[in-house]
Motif scaffolding. Structure first.
Motif, mmCIF file in Angstrom:
data_model
loop_
_atom_site.group_PDB
_atom_site.id
_atom_site.type_symbol
_atom_site.label_atom_id
_atom_site.label_comp_id
_atom_site.label_asym_id
_atom_site.label_seq_id
_atom_site.Cartn_x
_atom_site.Cartn_y
_atom_site.Cartn_z
ATOM 1 N N ALA A 66 27.142 -15.311 89.905
ATOM 2 C CA ALA A 66 25.887 -16.081 89.960
ATOM 3 C C ALA A 66 25.210 -15.841 91.302
ATOM 4 O O ALA A 66 25.874 -15.715 92.326
ATOM 5 C CB ALA A 66 26.170 -17.570 89.794
ATOM 6 N N ARG A 70 21.518 -20.142 92.977
ATOM 7 C CA ARG A 70 21.755 -20.940 91.775
ATOM 8 C C ARG A 70 22.531 -22.210 92.128
ATOM 9 O O ARG A 70 23.613 -22.133 92.727
ATOM 10 C CB ARG A 70 22.522 -20.108 90.770
ATOM 11 N N CYS A 72 24.832 -24.948 91.109
ATOM 12 C CA CYS A 72 25.794 -25.266 90.054
ATOM 13 C C CYS A 72 26.483 -26.597 90.303
ATOM 14 O O CYS A 72 27.646 -26.786 89.953
ATOM 15 C CB CYS A 72 26.819 -24.143 89.930
#
Length: 147
Positions: A66, A70, A72
């Motif tokens: 990723a 990003r 998360c």
């Protein structure tokens, strides 16, 4: 049998009694609210120093490969416990809201902050140093086990 009170005995004026109560109650309440909650590390509710932050579940999306940008993590409702490192005693315990946020007034010192959130395997403890007149901001990550 108790002796009868004389009818013309002097009683304190009602206004004096009310004034004494009006002065005594706020002083007693102030003394109680200034007491340290849960032991030596706690501080009064109006303290100007402490720790604040957010508890998050992490990761909530696959993180392998990723991009760094990003996000998360997701806020987690949790129980947050604060332990004074010098005395190894718990000095505060609070519950976050659905947004995962918490704020704990503390005296200056070194503390360990732990969280427990349902649906996570482990929340990593965070060591924090509280300095005078400031709230130290932290993030407590609770591992979901997702990779």
């Amino acid at each position: 049998m108790l002796p009868q009170r004389r009818r013309n005995a002097r009683r304190p004026p009602a206004g004096l009694l009310l004034a004494l109560v009006a002065l005594t109650v706020p002083v007693a309440l102030a003394a109680c609210s200034a007491a340290a909650p849960n032991g030596s590390g706690g501080a009064p509710a109006d303290a100007r120093s402490g720790v604040k932050g957010v508890v998050v579940r992490w990761p909530t999306c696959p993180v392998e490969g990723a991009p760094e940008s990003r996000d998360c993590s997701r806020p987690a409702e949790a129980t947050v416990r604060v332990r004074d490192r010098s005395s190894d005693t718990e000095v505060a315990s609070v519950h976050t809201g659905p947004d995962g946020r918490f704020r704990v007034p503390l005296r200056t010192g070194v503390y360990e902050v732990r969280a427990q959130a349902s649906g996570t395997s482990h929340c990593k403890p965070v060591d924090v140093t509280v300095r005078p007149d400031t709230y130290t901001e932290i993030t407590v990550r609770c591992d979901t086990g997702l990779r």
